[in-house]
Design an enzyme around this catalytic site. Structure first.
Site, PDB file in Angstrom:
ATOM      1  N   SER A 219     -15.566   9.880 -17.706  1.00  0.00           N
ATOM      2  CA  SER A 219     -16.392   8.894 -18.371  1.00  0.00           C
ATOM      3  C   SER A 219     -17.383   9.561 -19.326  1.00  0.00           C
ATOM      4  O   SER A 219     -16.985  10.265 -20.246  1.00  0.00           O
ATOM      5  CB  SER A 219     -17.101   8.044 -17.311  1.00  0.00           C
ATOM      6  OG  SER A 219     -17.630   6.880 -17.853  1.00  0.00           O
ATOM      7  N   ASP A 415      -7.374   1.645 -17.444  1.00  0.00           N
ATOM      8  CA  ASP A 415      -8.795   1.584 -17.800  1.00  0.00           C
ATOM      9  C   ASP A 415      -8.950   0.876 -19.136  1.00  0.00           C
ATOM     10  O   ASP A 415      -8.106   1.008 -20.024  1.00  0.00           O
ATOM     11  CB  ASP A 415      -9.355   3.007 -17.891  1.00  0.00           C
ATOM     12  CG  ASP A 415     -10.844   3.060 -18.209  1.00  0.00           C
ATOM     13  OD1 ASP A 415     -11.552   2.084 -17.906  1.00  0.00           O
ATOM     14  OD2 ASP A 415     -11.295   4.089 -18.744  1.00  0.00           O
ATOM     15  N   CYS A 418     -12.778   3.345 -21.378  1.00  0.00           N
ATOM     16  CA  CYS A 418     -12.456   4.648 -21.990  1.00  0.00           C
ATOM     17  C   CYS A 418     -10.945   4.808 -21.914  1.00  0.00           C
ATOM     18  O   CYS A 418     -10.428   5.713 -21.254  1.00  0.00           O
ATOM     19  CB  CYS A 418     -13.171   5.788 -21.276  1.00  0.00           C
ATOM     20  SG  CYS A 418     -14.966   5.717 -21.328  1.00  0.00           S
ATOM     21  N   HIS A 474     -10.116   3.668 -14.494  1.00  0.00           N
ATOM     22  CA  HIS A 474     -11.112   4.611 -14.987  1.00  0.00           C
ATOM     23  C   HIS A 474     -11.261   5.819 -14.065  1.00  0.00           C
ATOM     24  O   HIS A 474     -11.488   6.938 -14.528  1.00  0.00           O
ATOM     25  CB  HIS A 474     -12.441   3.864 -15.099  1.00  0.00           C
ATOM     26  CG  HIS A 474     -13.514   4.591 -15.821  1.00  0.00           C
ATOM     27  ND1 HIS A 474     -13.471   4.870 -17.164  1.00  0.00           N
ATOM     28  CD2 HIS A 474     -14.704   5.098 -15.385  1.00  0.00           C
ATOM     29  CE1 HIS A 474     -14.571   5.502 -17.534  1.00  0.00           C
ATOM     30  NE2 HIS A 474     -15.331   5.655 -16.468  1.00  0.00           N
ATOM     31  N   MET A 475     -11.142   5.585 -12.766  1.00  0.00           N
ATOM     32  CA  MET A 475     -11.330   6.646 -11.773  1.00  0.00           C
ATOM     33  C   MET A 475      -9.972   7.021 -11.194  1.00  0.00           C
ATOM     34  O   MET A 475      -9.539   6.491 -10.169  1.00  0.00           O
ATOM     35  CB  MET A 475     -12.313   6.178 -10.700  1.00  0.00           C
ATOM     36  CG  MET A 475     -13.710   5.984 -11.257  1.00  0.00           C
ATOM     37  SD  MET A 475     -14.916   5.369 -10.060  1.00  0.00           S
ATOM     38  CE  MET A 475     -14.482   3.622 -10.028  1.00  0.00           C
TER      39      MET A 475
END
Length: 508
Positions: A219, A415, A418, A474-475
Site C-alpha cells: 500500500s 484490489d 492500488c 489489497h492484502m
C-alpha cells in the site's frame, strides 16, 4: 492503506482559509499553472495534533541500550520477549525502541526465522496508511500468528518467518506504539528515520550484517520503500548491511499513471465484471484526464499545494463513485465485513487493536504507550496536508534497478485502491536502463512448484519483476497465504523470474 474518506478529506480542505474554494477547483477546467495558488490558499498552521499519551517509564531495566556509533543522539533499546508469555511464536524475539533524544521513539518487534536464523535473510516489513501500524502485517497477514475472536493467537503455518527473520517497524512517528514531540508528515522525513533505525539495528545485531536483507511492504509502503532504499543507496554506499532487494505489494508508487486505472478496474477491464454503470464509467474516464493534468502539475511543482488539490480532485472523481457502491476498496468482490474497524473493512483488524491494548501484552513488549490504534488519523492528516500521497517515488525504483538491486512489484488482482492494472502500467513505463527489454517481455503464467496450480502471471527482465496474483485483494498474504509464502520463498532464494530453474536463465 487507509483509503481517504471523501467526506473527511473535503471537510479538511474546506477548512483551508480561502474565501472561494471553488476558485481553486476552476483550475481543473484547463492546464493553468499554480503560480499564484500559494498566495491564494492558506494551510492551517497546525495540521497534526500533539499526541496525547499515557507513557510508561522508558528507563526500564529490562532494556539493553545501544548508542549509535555515528550520532550519539540516537540509541536503540532492546529487550528479549519471552515467547511463552504471548504465544505468538516459539522463536527468539526482541522488541524495543529507536530513540532520538527525548523527542522521537520508534517501536519495533523482531522475530527470528523458524528455519536457520544465523543464515536466513532478514525482511523489514512496513504497512501503509499513511499512519497504519506494521502490526497489521504481523498479526493479520504474514506474521507468526493472527489474533482470533477469543483474543488468542492462531498459529500461521504460512508465516514469512518460516525462512526469514522478520522486523516489524512502527513508522512514521505517531503510529502504533511509536510516539514523540516532533511531527513527521512526509515520506522523505519518514525514510530518513527508517534508515537510521536500520543502521542502529545492525549495530545491535552485528552478526546479521552479512545476511541478505530485504525491505517489503504494501500500500503506502509503495512510497516508503523507494525512499528508504534511496537513503540506503545514497548514505550507505559501502553497505554496512546487505540491501539485497525490495518487494512492494499493491503499492502506490507512481500516482500519475496509477490514477488512470481506476476506471478500467471498476468497469470490467481488470479481470472482474463491471461494478459501475456505463454512464458512471464514461464520466470517470473523462475525469481521469483531468486528474492526470493535476498530477502532472504536482510532479512538476516544488510546492505541496498542487499535490493537495490533485489528491482532493482525483479521490473525489475516481474513488467516490466506487465507494458509493458499498464495495470494499481493498477487494472488489464484496462489501466490507460487519463490525470492522473504522475504514479498514476487516473484523480481524479490530481483534488486533483489542489485543495490542491488553496491559499484559504492552508490559511484555515494553511499550511506553498504553493506547494503541492500528491507524492514526493525525498522522494521516499530516501527510494529507503536505500532498505527499500524490507525489512520485518511482524514480527511486529506477535508481535501485540501475544499481542492479532487484525489485519485485506484486499485486493481488481483486484490489481496487492500488489495483494490479495500475501497478502493471507504471512498472511497464518506468524509465530505467533496461526499460525497452523489460517492455518486450509478456506476462506469462506463474505456476506453483508445490501444487502445479496457476497462481498468477509474471513478467521479468533482469532485476525487475512484476507479479499478478489471482484472487487476492489489497492484502495478498491474508487472501492467498500459501501463494504469498511461495512467492516470498522463491524471491529470497534468488529465483527472481519465478521460473522453473531449467528455464530461469532464458526468462531473466
Amino acid at each position: 492503506m487507509k483509503y481517504l474518506n471523501l467526506v473527511f478529506v473535503l471537510q479538511l480542505l474546506i477548512s483551508i482559509k480561502y474565501a472561494s474554494f471553488g476558485r481553486a477547483f476552476s483550475l481543473f477546467e484547463d492546464d493553468t499553472t499554480f503560480a499564484n495558488l500559494d498566495k491564494q490558499l492558506k494551510l492551517p498552521q497546525n495540521t497534526q495534533q500533539t499526541l496525547k499519551l499515557d507513557r510508561l517509564n522508558h528507563d526500564d531495566p529490562l532494556f539493553t541500550t545501544f548508542i549509535s556509533s555515528v550520532d550519539t543522539d540516537y540509541s536503540l533499546r532492546l529487550r528479549t520477549v519471552d515467547p511463552s508469555k504471548l504465544g505468538i511464536d516459539t522463536v527468539k524475539q526482541w522488541s524495543g525502541y529507536m530513540d532520538y533524544k527525548d523527542s522521537k521513539h520508534f517501536f519495533y518487534w523482531f522475530f527470528e526465522s523458524r528455519n536457520d536464523p544465523a543464515n536466513d535473510p532478514i525482511i523489514l516489513w512496513l504497512n501503509g496508511g499513511p499512519g497504519c501500524s506494521s502490526f497489521t502485517g504481523l498479526l493479520f497477514e504474514l506474521g507468526p500468528s493472527s489474533i482470533g475472536a477469543d483474543m488468542k493467537p492462531i498459529h500461521n503455518p504460512y508465516s514469512w518467518n518460516n525462512n526469514a527473520s522478520m522486523i516489524f517497524l512502527e513508522q512514521p512517528l505517531g503510529v502504533g506504539f511509536s510516539y514523540g514531540d516532533e511531527k513527521v508528515s512526509s515520506t522523505k522525513l519518514a525514510g530518513k528515520d527508517a534508515y537510521i533505525f536500520l543502521e542502529l539495528f545492525f549495530e545491535a545485531f552485528p552478526h546479521l550484517r552479512s545476511n541478505d536483507f530485504h525491505i517489503a511492504g504494501e500500500s503506502y509502503a509503495g512510497h516508503y520503500i523507494p525512499q528508504i532504499a534511496h537513503e540506503i543507496v545514497v548514505k550507505n554506499p559501502e553497505r554496512t548491511f546487505n540491501l539485497t532487494s525490495v518487494m512492494i505489494g499493491n503499492g502506490i508508487t507512481d500516482p500519475l499513471i496509477q490514477a488512470d486505472y481506476y476506471e478500467p478496474m471498476a468497469c470490467g477491464k481488470g479481470g472482474y465484471h463491471p461494478v459501475l454503470s456505463s454512464e458512471e464509467c464514461e464520466k470517470m474516464s473523462k475525469a481521469a484526464g483531468r486528474c492526470r493534468r493535476l498530477n502532472k502539475l504536482c510532479y512538476a511543482s516544488k510546492s505541496s499545494l498542487p499535490c493537495i488539490v490533485a489528491t482532493a480532485y482525483c479521490d473525489s472523481a475516481l474513488l467516490e463513485p466506487y465507494i458509493n457502491t458499498g464495495l470494499n476498496v481493498y477487494d472488489i468482490r464484496g462489501p466490507c465485513e460487519d463490525n470492522s474497524t473504522d475504514g479498514m473493512c476487516y473484523t480481524g483488524l479490530r481483534y488486533v487493536d483489542q489485543y495490542m491494548n491488553f496491559p499484559e501484552v504492552q508490559e511484555t513488549l515494553g511499550s511506553d504507550v498504553h493506547n494503541y490504534s492500528g491507524c492514526d488519523n493525525d498522522v494521516f492528516t499530516g501527510f494529507l496536508f503536505t500532498g505527499d500521497g500524490s507525489k512520485p517515488f518511482q524514480q527511486y525504483i529506477a535508481e535501485l534497478l540501475n544499481h542492479n538491486i532487484p525489485v519485485l512489484i506484486y499485486a493481488g488482482d481483486k484490489d481496487y485502491i492500488c489495483n494490479w492494472l495500475g501497478n502493471h502500467a507504471w512498472s511497464n513505463e518506468l524509465e530505467w536502463i533496461n526499460k525497452r527489454r523489460y517492455q518486450r517481455r509478456m506476462l506469462r503464467p506463474w505456476v506453483s512448484k508445490e501444487t502445479g496450480e496457476e497462481l498468477g502471471q509474471v513478467k521479468n527482465y533482469g532485476p525487475f519483476t512484476f507479479l499478478r496474483i489471482y484472487d487476492a485483494g489489497h492484502m495478498v498474504p491474508y487472501d492467498q497465504p500459501e501463494a504469498s509464502l511461495e512467492m516470498v520463498n522463491s524471491w529470497i532464494s534468488g529465483n527472481r523470474a519465478f521460473s522453473d530453474l531449467s528455464t530461469l536463465e532464458n526468462a531473466s
